[in-house]
Design an enzyme around this catalytic site. Structure first.
Site, PDB file in Angstrom:
ATOM      1  N   LYS A  22       0.923  -1.301   0.063  1.00  0.00           N
ATOM      2  CA  LYS A  22       0.029   0.087  -0.023  1.00  0.00           C
ATOM      3  C   LYS A  22       0.703   0.972   0.028  1.00  0.00           C
ATOM      4  O   LYS A  22       0.614   2.066  -0.674  1.00  0.00           O
ATOM      5  CB  LYS A  22      -1.074  -0.060   1.288  1.00  0.00           C
ATOM      6  N   ARG A  91      -3.536   2.899   8.417  1.00  0.00           N
ATOM      7  CA  ARG A  91      -3.883   1.896   7.544  1.00  0.00           C
ATOM      8  C   ARG A  91      -2.698   0.898   7.644  1.00  0.00           C
ATOM      9  O   ARG A  91      -1.598   1.191   7.602  1.00  0.00           O
ATOM     10  CB  ARG A  91      -4.297   2.004   6.236  1.00  0.00           C
ATOM     11  N   GLY A 100      -8.521  -6.940   4.679  1.00  0.00           N
ATOM     12  CA  GLY A 100      -9.326  -7.040   5.822  1.00  0.00           C
ATOM     13  C   GLY A 100      -8.726  -7.923   6.759  1.00  0.00           C
ATOM     14  O   GLY A 100      -9.367  -8.044   8.053  1.00  0.00           O
ATOM     15  N   MET A 102      -5.969  -7.120   8.606  1.00  0.00           N
ATOM     16  CA  MET A 102      -5.336  -6.419   9.586  1.00  0.00           C
ATOM     17  C   MET A 102      -6.010  -5.274   9.678  1.00  0.00           C
ATOM     18  O   MET A 102      -7.318  -5.113   9.434  1.00  0.00           O
ATOM     19  CB  MET A 102      -3.853  -6.149   9.342  1.00  0.00           C
ATOM     20  N   ARG A 335      -3.463  -1.041  -6.169  1.00  0.00           N
ATOM     21  CA  ARG A 335      -2.790  -2.230  -6.224  1.00  0.00           C
ATOM     22  C   ARG A 335      -3.287  -3.266  -7.463  1.00  0.00           C
ATOM     23  O   ARG A 335      -4.201  -3.142  -7.977  1.00  0.00           O
ATOM     24  CB  ARG A 335      -2.924  -3.157  -5.016  1.00  0.00           C
ATOM     25  N   HIS A 451     -15.923  -7.459   1.270  1.00  0.00           N
ATOM     26  CA  HIS A 451     -14.809  -8.309   1.674  1.00  0.00           C
ATOM     27  C   HIS A 451     -15.035  -9.694   1.482  1.00  0.00           C
ATOM     28  O   HIS A 451     -14.180 -10.565   0.769  1.00  0.00           O
ATOM     29  CB  HIS A 451     -15.133  -8.416   3.250  1.00  0.00           C
ATOM     30  N   SER A 777      13.231 -42.789 -11.705  1.00  0.00           N
ATOM     31  CA  SER A 777      12.180 -42.125 -11.710  1.00  0.00           C
ATOM     32  C   SER A 777      11.912 -42.133 -10.101  1.00  0.00           C
ATOM     33  O   SER A 777      11.845 -42.706  -9.281  1.00  0.00           O
ATOM     34  CB  SER A 777      10.980 -42.754 -12.139  1.00  0.00           C
ATOM     35  N   CYS A 845       7.631 -39.777 -10.641  1.00  0.00           N
ATOM     36  CA  CYS A 845       6.194 -39.938 -10.829  1.00  0.00           C
ATOM     37  C   CYS A 845       5.210 -40.150  -9.527  1.00  0.00           C
ATOM     38  O   CYS A 845       4.378 -40.602  -9.511  1.00  0.00           O
ATOM     39  CB  CYS A 845       6.145 -41.589 -11.368  1.00  0.00           C
ATOM     40  N   TYR A 865      11.710 -35.156 -17.015  1.00  0.00           N
ATOM     41  CA  TYR A 865      10.179 -35.218 -17.094  1.00  0.00           C
ATOM     42  C   TYR A 865       9.666 -35.077 -15.795  1.00  0.00           C
ATOM     43  O   TYR A 865      10.343 -35.508 -14.790  1.00  0.00           O
ATOM     44  CB  TYR A 865       9.715 -36.375 -18.092  1.00  0.00           C
TER      45      TYR A 865
END
Length: 894
Positions: A22, A91, A100, A102, A335, A451, A777, A845, A865
């Site tokens: 903020k 704030r 919401g 804090m 934001r 909210h 694997s 896997c 992979y």
């Protein structure tokens, strides 16, 4: 000396770690020349220092006083001056958005003296008393620890006494009386008076916001969103501007695009004669932001210009809070906005098409978790009747569950395995545990910026807000709609895409995104955006994506979803159903001939299965794991057998001979810890003929497919190897059978032989094992169990929730790979294996092969992979592509 305070003119968005999101964005808007009320930011460093010691950091008070003095000089009046007071907002502003979670305290500086001065200078006595009661409520709750429900009750009682439906119906006299009630309430509950000193209010408010960082709801939200506890929050101190000065004032929240769908346009909510907290709290239903064009055309036009500026500057969806004070627009916050999965894909594609971001950036802005949500089914609206209620489609998706009216009840029922829908008039931050537990959130008040909507979108929860037809009675645990009463526990269906609610469980159909993966069917908008993201991911990824598939049907679906082979075919899954009897016969065999007979019966069945899978994956590798689990898993439950035998004996009958033999076998094969007992490679070495039968079935399936003109690529994987000697012996048996089938058929059968790395010893001796293995694997499920000493089936229900609460785990190590422990073993095995056998093919896997965060680690560790369930193949493809992008955290080995 550490510096703790920065003026808005001194920062920018590149300082978000220090100034919080903020504060950094307020500084950025100030630099852009937007109308931002002046102020300053107390840094996250100050918060961390406070949390570490419990005391105000040395020098902080002096820095705040210095910046406050500059603010007072610029405003031309001091904080809390009786005849014309400067008032402040305080704030929270963490590095990452925590809507919401804090605290906020508005109207700092008001007191018994200056409330009269505020009334006189504003010409609005009601406004002054309204601002004072807001300060008392916020300060009393956040700073002084008074139960917020007491303030809410006092306000509710006053409205009831006056016959008022909302706050606006209360006049100045009513609000002055409410101020007296609030002050008495604070004195009664705390033993002290509300502080009249403006500077004392400011000091305590800043420290209270710091303290709210470790509040329960903030901690719960951070765990849910994987935000580090040590970051702390900044605090933004800002000159108050007032949206509650009358009909020519108000507050709103705006989005530069729809955060639910991604559609371009102007979206948001506006509330006249209100402060900003009223908009997100949903205490009064807002009007759409477009209505502002008629209410205040000049402010509306100016807001649109600023929104264009911000979206172009941030190159993303922007979430904006603003206040209009008697016709003058002020920008209070911006934001990068939270959005649904649908909006994320749509917006990323749009911004790339518009040239605001590159194709690579658009890929980085979407994720596998969101793609998985888009593949979930949707309601078949053609098969249901009229909706029970309509509301705002705040977060899309389809959810079915029992209606509950209390967050604690939602948590309790969800913990018992029941799916629930949390129904409220409006949600508050204290409802977060219930929102996490619920499948969906339904409110009768609020809009897309409430909210409930913001938090639900961030968590991927289905949400419908502002369903005004609902009469929610939380005390009686029911709601009414259109003459229908729905009691707690009644199943309802919530469609977050359409904003509708249905009674009962609505039927489901495949989503458009799922149809695209199944059939290639495309449509403009979301599906085209998903297709574009998949195309970009496939174009840049290095990791191949295979599927865990045990049937031809699973293999075929996986291939449609883009799988490049089968990374795990579990042969034991082919022994279930009617075939279990054949396994029983093998276990009960009294001699070699009986065992061979049983194995001979299994051979053609396994061959048929392998041929079907090889056909579905023709030309692609199919890794077939030899039988892994203990044989006793294929026998009946011991208790059921014993009961049948005892029942027969109690009747004087002779127990069934087969039951008696099975019980003897179960007792003979019983193990205290079967997952660490006779299984995997050990079975192959001690049970004659078992490996030979399976390998022959594989080899004969390869011959069959080759003769049919196919291109089978079978690979044979030996499970649970801990010593190279085990693999050497089993490999010799495998190669003997392959040679036999090649000679018998005249078709050369060449199947690479490798092993599953699922024991710490295997990882630590990978160099030696690689001398005999042509591929590795990682079976990360068992590797996690054996590294941690956990039995997954036992510990997840027993203590994992406590470990998550205590911060021992950020996430379950069975969901996301434990990089520090299991991940280190993976890196050791990769390094030593390839040192011994350059070019060694290595994959994974375990279930982590479909987890987005784990895939980024596997990319960085150099695997070739990942393999996952067919449904997760598109997710893995997308995340493998994102992992290949620079700056996406692929190299992060935390």
């Amino acid at each position: 000396m550490v510096r703790y305070v920065y003026d808005f003119t001194e920062g920018g968005r590149d300082l978000a770690g220090l100034l919080g999101g903020k504060g950094a964005n307020l500084a950025e808007m100030t630099r852009l020349g937007l109308p931002v009320p002046p102020g300053f930011t107390v840094t996250t460093e100050a918060c961390r220092a406070f949390l570490a010691t419990g005391a105000e950091p040395a020098g902080l008070a002096d820095e705040i006083a210095e910046h406050l003095a500059a603010l007072e000089r610029a405003a031309g009046r001091p904080l809390g001056r009786p005849d014309d007071p400067l008032l402040l907002s305080v704030r929270s502003g963490a590095r990452f958005s925590m809507p919401g979670m804090m605290e906020t305290i508005l109207d700092i500086g008001l007191g018994d003296d200056c409330v009269l001065g505020l009334a006189e200078v504003s010409g609005n006595e009601r406004f002054a008393w309204d601002s004072y009661r807001r300060l008392l409520q916020m300060f009393g709750t956040t700073v002084m620890g008074v139960d917020g429900a007491l303030f809410a009750k006092a306000l509710s009682d006053l409205k009831t006494a006056r016959g008022a439906t909302d706050d606006l119906a209360l006049d100045a006299s009513d609000l002055a009386g409410l101020v007296r009630t609030y002050k008495e309430l604070i004195r009664r509950e705390t033993g002290e008076d509300f502080p009249q000193s403006p500077h004392e209010q400011l000091r305590r408010a800043v420290l209270a916001v710091f303290e709210s960082w470790r509040g329960e709801r903030a901690r719960l939200y951070r765990r849910r969103e994987h935000i580090a506890d040590e970051l702390g929050t900044a605090v933004d101190v800002q000159t108050m501007v007032f949206g509650n000065l009358g009909p020519d004032s108000g507050s709103g929240v705006a989005f530069t695009r729809d955060p639910a769908t991604g559609r371009p346009g102007l979206y948001g909510d506006y509330l006249a004669d209100a402060q900003g907290e009223d908009v997100v709290a949903g205490i009064r239903n807002t009007v759409p932001l477009t209505a502002l064009e008629e209410l205040d055309p000049a402010s509306y036009a100016e807001l649109r210009r600023h929104m264009r500026t911000l979206e172009t500057h941030y190159r993303d969806l922007c979430d904006i809070e603003f206040t209009i004070e008697r016709g003058r627009l002020w920008m209070l916050q911006t934001r990068v906005g939270k959005r649904t999965a649908e909006a994320a894909f749509t917006i990323a594609a749009q911004l790339a098409d518009e040239g605001l971001i590159t194709p690579e950036e658009s890929l980085a802005r979407v994720g596998g978790d969101g793609l998985a949500r888009l593949m979930f089914p949707r309601f078949d609206t053609a098969a249901v009747g009229a909706p029970l209620a309509h509301g705002v489609p705040a977060s899309p998706g389809a959810a079915v569950g029992a209606a509950v009216f209390d967050p604690a009840e939602a948590v309790r029922r969800a913990a018992a395995g029941e799916k629930v829908v949390l129904v409220r008039q409006e949600t508050t931050p204290d409802d977060l545990p219930g929102m996490i537990a619920a499948q969906a959130v339904l409110t009768s008040r609020g809009g897309k910026t409430s909210h409930a909507a913001v938090v639900a979108r961030g968590m991927g929860r289905v949400c419908v807000c502002g369903a005004e037809e609902l009469g929610v009675d939380a005390g009686a645990r029911r709601f009414t709609a259109g003459g229908t009463t729905v009691e707690e526990g009644t199943v309802i269906s919530v469609d977050g895409s359409a904003g509708t609610v249905y009674l009962g469980a609505a039927p489901l159909v495949d989503s458009a995104v799922m149809r695209y993966f199944e059939t290639g069917e495309r449509s403009r908008g979301l599906v085209e955006a998903v297709a574009g993201a998949m195309r970009r991911a496939d174009g840049v990824r290095r990791l191949e994506v295979r599927a865990n598939a045990d049937t031809p049907q699973d293999a075929a679906r996986a291939r449609r979803f883009g799988a490049q082979g089968v990374g795990l075919c579990r042969t034991e899954h082919m022994f279930l159903g009617e075939r279990r009897k054949l396994v029983e016969a093998m276990i009960l065999a009294r001699d070699g001939s009986e065992r061979e007979k049983a194995l001979g019966a299994l051979l053609p069945l396994q061959r048929e299965d392998f041929a079907g899978i090889l056909e579905a994956m023709d030309g692609l590798p199919v890794t077939i794991r030899l039988i892994d689990p203990p044989l006793h898993e294929f026998l009946p439950d011991r208790t059921a057998l014993a009961v049948r035998i005892a029942t027969a004996e109690a009747r004087g009958a002779v127990p069934d001979r087969h039951d008696t033999e099975l019980l003897e076998a179960v007792d003979r094969m019983h193990e205290e810890n079967p997952m660490l007992g006779l299984r995997g490679v050990r079975l192959g070495l001690v049970v004659p003929g078992l490996v030979a039968m399976q390998v022959r079935a594989i080899a004969e399936a390869v011959v069959e497919r080759t003769r049919s003109g196919g291109a089978p690529k079978a690979e044979i994987m030996v499970p649970l190897v801990g010593a190279v000697e085990e693999l050497r012996l089993e490999r010799a048996e495998v190669e003997r059978v392959l040679a036999e089938v090649s000679e018998e058929s005249g078709v050369p059968v060449r199947c690479p032989v490798g092993t599953m790395i699922e024991l710490p010893r295997a990882a630590l001796t990978a160099g030696r094992i690689a001398e005999e293995a042509e591929f590795f694997s990682f079976g990360t499920n068992d590797l996690t169990q054996t590294t941690w000493g956990f039995s997954r089936d036992d510990v997840e229900a027993a203590f994992f929730s406590a470990y998550l609460d205590k911060g021992i785990f950020a996430t379950s190590p069975f969901e996301t790979l434990d990089r520090a422990g299991v991940g280190r073993l993976v890196r050791i095995a990769v390094g030593e294996g390839r040192a011994a056998r350059p070019g060694l093919k290595i994959g994974v896997c375990g279930e982590h092969g479909g987890d987005p965060d784990s895939i980024r680690f596997f990319h960085a560790a150099g695997l070739d992979y990942v393999s996952c369930s067919p449904f997760r193949v598109p997710v893995a493809r997308l995340e493998a592509g994102r992992a290949a992008l620079p700056g996406t955290g692929a190299s992060d080995t935390r």
